[in-house]
Enzyme design. Structure first.
Site, PDB file in Angstrom:
ATOM      1  N   ASP A 134      21.620  21.608  -2.203  1.00 21.09           N
ATOM      2  CA  ASP A 134      21.434  22.712  -3.051  1.00 21.09           C
ATOM      3  C   ASP A 134      23.289  23.573  -3.137  1.00 21.09           C
ATOM      4  OD1 ASP A 134      20.316  25.110  -4.133  1.00 21.09           O
ATOM      5  OD2 ASP A 134      18.449  24.683  -3.363  1.00 21.09           O
ATOM      6  N   TRP A 135      22.989  25.406  -3.015  1.00 23.60           N
ATOM      7  CA  TRP A 135      23.536  25.449  -3.363  1.00 23.60           C
ATOM      8  C   TRP A 135      24.080  25.996  -1.816  1.00 23.60           C
ATOM      9  CZ3 TRP A 135      26.311  28.733  -6.986  1.00 23.60           C
ATOM     10  CH2 TRP A 135      27.209  29.940  -5.968  1.00 23.60           C
TER      11      TRP A 135
END
Ligand code: BGC
Ligand code: BGC
Length: 735
Positions: free
Chosen positions: A263-264
């Site tokens: 994820d980011w």
């Protein structure tokens, strides 16, 4: 390309080039015309290196994508095309209802269709991958991201997971209009402690395996091309560096062969979690755990090369990730055509076309849940009554939710606009009543507070609304959260409506008792006094582009509501987390408020205000007893369970008939009920239908004391009814 060609290509690539493919750079590294921008210079990445990265995200629009791809093809030494990814969650430009609302349709096929049409719009605009479906199980509506999930149930989420993956990807991702699907957030991101965003997850392995993992596995089985790691820890190990959950569970046990993306910034966050000291250590943990792509940090960029050079990891580990990424590019057909379906003309025709708008309306009609309808105040009549539409959502087009990043207000009619354009009653007035937020309330954004046109002065608005309400026969009160109150970073300890809206409700209810309340929200709210004093209550969620029209068609009875809750509504925030598939305890609640020695709160009932599976319609149904084809079942055969459902009203309707099973005794404690099937059936006025379900051994499996996923012989109860609180049941024995 053949596998042999891909392997040959890998052999021909330098280490830097290989690592480039494992990096996803954020959109602000690329300006509209594909030129380099400031942040890259700060990170010490050269222009060549930017365009050697394997992918980017959130760049949308055919022109922008074409420009970047053109440049990447020139600058990448082997002319490897980039992948363009984005969050196409509940639609691209045509907004469908938020996923939590889609869950309420109990119609995965319909969501599959929405996914397919979203993919078409996105693919013509140049996108290759969507970060969807989000299948995290959610039981705590303090957490803002419950809106992105299809709800609290394992089986329901699994059904939606596969339907959505198939919708996005089609049978073959080379088929026109398809995009690759990335299931997220693996794993158990939906269970942050106390509902606080990004908090750790405390979960035992049995709950993880039996309740939380199956929806991800359903997406994997449906062939989803990618998966995303979650921000949280499991067993105190951050998932993005957690070899057990990523390699042993996702890859080995579930058989996931696709590309795993962090994820980011989740790789860099391993440092904040306190399990890595620097980029080198963070990269080592992530690559060893099998994370193929670093989303938006400089970790792999600065860490991987050193690790290989120092011999801490072998280059084969990088090749392994690279192979998966190149295989995906190949499956998508990018090597033959790096622009895939990007086509300005087709995009223009497809985006917000009639078919997609109609589908959006159908999906919205199927996802709004009628929670209360006293003495049939709904449906409204077109003539003879003066109706006041009051509230901050009476004329507001921002009704597509937090993750509808590319939906536009000017393409979304508000309720007022829809009434004026449609054939509803003419004797109507509108008043805003108050802003969505309290005066001076701050709505957090990512980094800085959002511009806040929603939190002004409310006094004059209130006076005007009360005067409208006095003169009206019926008040339709359109209340709700601002979209940014849910979604990522949208955790709230208080899940009631903002004070100004509660005050509006109170003041209106003093002058008019015929209140129909419509709620726009990204979570089940605590409804306080609102539920008691509303004669009707309709949960509209964030219904998308055609939501206002769908809402009016339900309010005026052109459409008979049929949706059922995908997530329980608590009576009080203090009950959270709450879900219907609770466990028996040693001291069951005997319902006696004077008895201290049972599992209960002193100040609120155990049950939710509205349970999972609950929802009314304008029809009325009567359920007959549950009939089983036999009373004993062996592991190799099945039992047919049936029920007769009668529509005892004068309206044709659609009912979601639900099957739950309870295992009466196990080697470990078994839930009081688990959804194992549902059927959405049309039943004509006055007609009855026999609904049947097949029960098989597989439906009875769970992680037993031995650690195996299997069934145990013994007594079971089969419930068939209109919601998760049904007591309509029959017994059988597994021998
Ligand atoms: C979210 C993901 C999303 C990603 C890319 C993250 O902050 O957690 O759900 O897909 O950003 O936009
Ligand atoms: C309590 C114990 C206590 C025991 C004997 C139980 O109900 O949970 O803490 O020691 O009674 O009084």
């Amino acid at each position: 390309m053949t596998l042999k060609d891909i392997k040959k290509l890998i052999n021909d690539m330098t280490l830097e080039e290989k690592i480039g493919q494992l990096i996803q750079l954020p959109p602000f590294f690329f300006s509209d015309d594909g030129a380099m921008t400031g942040p890259a210079q700060e990170m010490g990445i050269s222009e060549e290196q930017i365009f050697e990265c394997g992918s980017t995200l959130s760049v949308v629009g055919a022109e922008a994508i074409r420009a970047i791809q053109d440049k990447a093809l020139k600058l990448q030494p082997h002319h490897i095309p980039m992948l363009f990814m984005a969050d196409v969650i509940n639609g691209y430009r045509t907004g469908y209802p938020i996923p939590l609302a889609q869950g309420c349709s109990f119609d995965p096929e319909l969501s599959g269709e929405c996914a397919k049409m979203a993919a078409r719009e996105a693919s013509y605009d140049g996108l290759d991958v969507t970060f969807s479906p989000m299948v995290d199980l959610v039981r705590d509506s303090r957490w803002g991201r419950v809106m992105e999930s299809t709800g609290e149930d394992t089986y329901l989420n699994s059904c939606f997971a596969s339907a959505m993956v198939e919708g996005y990807q089609g049978k073959d991702m080379k088929e026109e209009g398809s995009i690759a699907s990335c299931v997220k957030h693996f794993a158990a991101y939906g269970a942050p402690t106390a509902g606080r965003e990004y908090n750790i997850v405390n979960i035992d392995k049995r709950t993880l395996t039996d309740d939380y993992l199956p929806p991800y596995e359903a997406a994997v089985k449906a062939g989803c091309a990618m998966a995303m790691t979650s921000f949280n820890t499991i067993d105190r190990i951050p998932v993005t560096g957690n070899k057990w959950i990523l390699r042993d569970v996702l890859r080995k046990k579930m058989g996931f062969k696709g590309v795993l993306i962090s994820d980011w910034a989740a790789i860099e966050e391993l440092i904040n979690h306190g399990v890595a000291k620097d980029s080198r250590e963070a990269s080592e943990l992530a690559i060893k755990a099998g994370v193929d792509i670093d989303m938006c940090t400089g970790m792999y960029f600065s860490g991987l090369k050193t690790l290989v050079e120092e011999g801490a990891i072998s280059e084969e580990l990088i090749d392994e990730a690279l192979l998966r990424i190149l295989k995906l590019k190949n499956r998508l057909g990018l090597f033959e055509n790096p622009y895939r379906f990007l086509d300005e003309d087709k995009a223009k025709k497809e985006i917000l076309c009639d078919t997609n708008r109609k589908l959006a309306k159908k999906a919205a009609e199927n996802s709004m849940v009628l929670l209360k309808n006293d003495k049939g105040i709904l449906p409204l009549k077109k003539k003879g009554k003066k109706i006041a539409f009051i509230g901050p959502y009476a004329d507001n087009s921002h009704i597509f939710g937090f993750w509808s990043l590319w939906c536009k207000m000017e393409e979304t009619p508000s309720v007022k606009q829809a009434i004026e354009a449609g054939d509803y009653s003419k004797d109507v007035v509108f008043a805003k009543g108050c802003n969505i937020l309290d005066k001076k309330a701050i709505l957090p954004g990512f980094g800085a507070a959002l511009d806040n046109e929603y939190s002004g002065d409310n006094d004059d608005l209130l006076l005007e609304a009360v005067s409208c309400a006095k003169k009206a026969d019926i008040v339709v009160l359109l209340l709700g959260e601002h979209a940014a109150m849910s979604g990522e970073g949208g955790s709230r300890a208080d899940i009631r409506l903002p004070k100004c809206q509660r005050k509006l409700f109170r003041e209106i209810s003093k002058v008019n008792s015929n209140i129909v309340t419509v709620l726009f929200s990204g979570r089940p709210l605590e409804l306080d006094g609102i539920e008691k004093k509303s004669r009707a209550l309709l949960e509209a969620w964030f219904p998308g582009t055609e939501g206002a029209k769908a809402l009016l068609d339900i309010l005026y009875g052109n459409v008979n509501p049929s949706a059922k809750l995908s997530m329980s509504f608590p009576r009080h925030v203090g009950q959270l987390p709450i879900s219907y598939d609770d466990f028996p305890t040693g001291r069951p609640n005997d319902g006696n408020p004077g008895n201290r020695g049972t599992t209960r709160y002193q100040d609120v009932e155990n049950t939710p205000l509205y349970p999972f599976g609950y929802g009314l319609s304008y029809s009325k149904y009567e359920y007959g007893p549950v009939i089983l084809s036999k009373k004993k079942m062996t592991r190799s055969d099945t039992i047919t369970a049936s029920v007769e459902v009668k529509n005892i009203s004068e309206r044709d309707g659609t009912e979601v008939v639900q099957l739950y099973i309870r295992d009466m005794k196990g080697s470990v404690v078994r839930p009081v009920k688990k959804l194992k099937g549902f059927k959405k059936v049309k039943i004509g006025a006055g007609k009855k239908k026999k609904i049947t379900f097949e029960i098989n051994d597989e439906m009875l499996n769970f992680t037993t004391l031995s650690g195996r996923f299997e069934s145990e012989a013994g007594d079971f109860k089969v419930y068939i009814g209109p919601d998760s609180q049904t007591e309509n049941c029959a017994d059988f024995v597994l021998i």
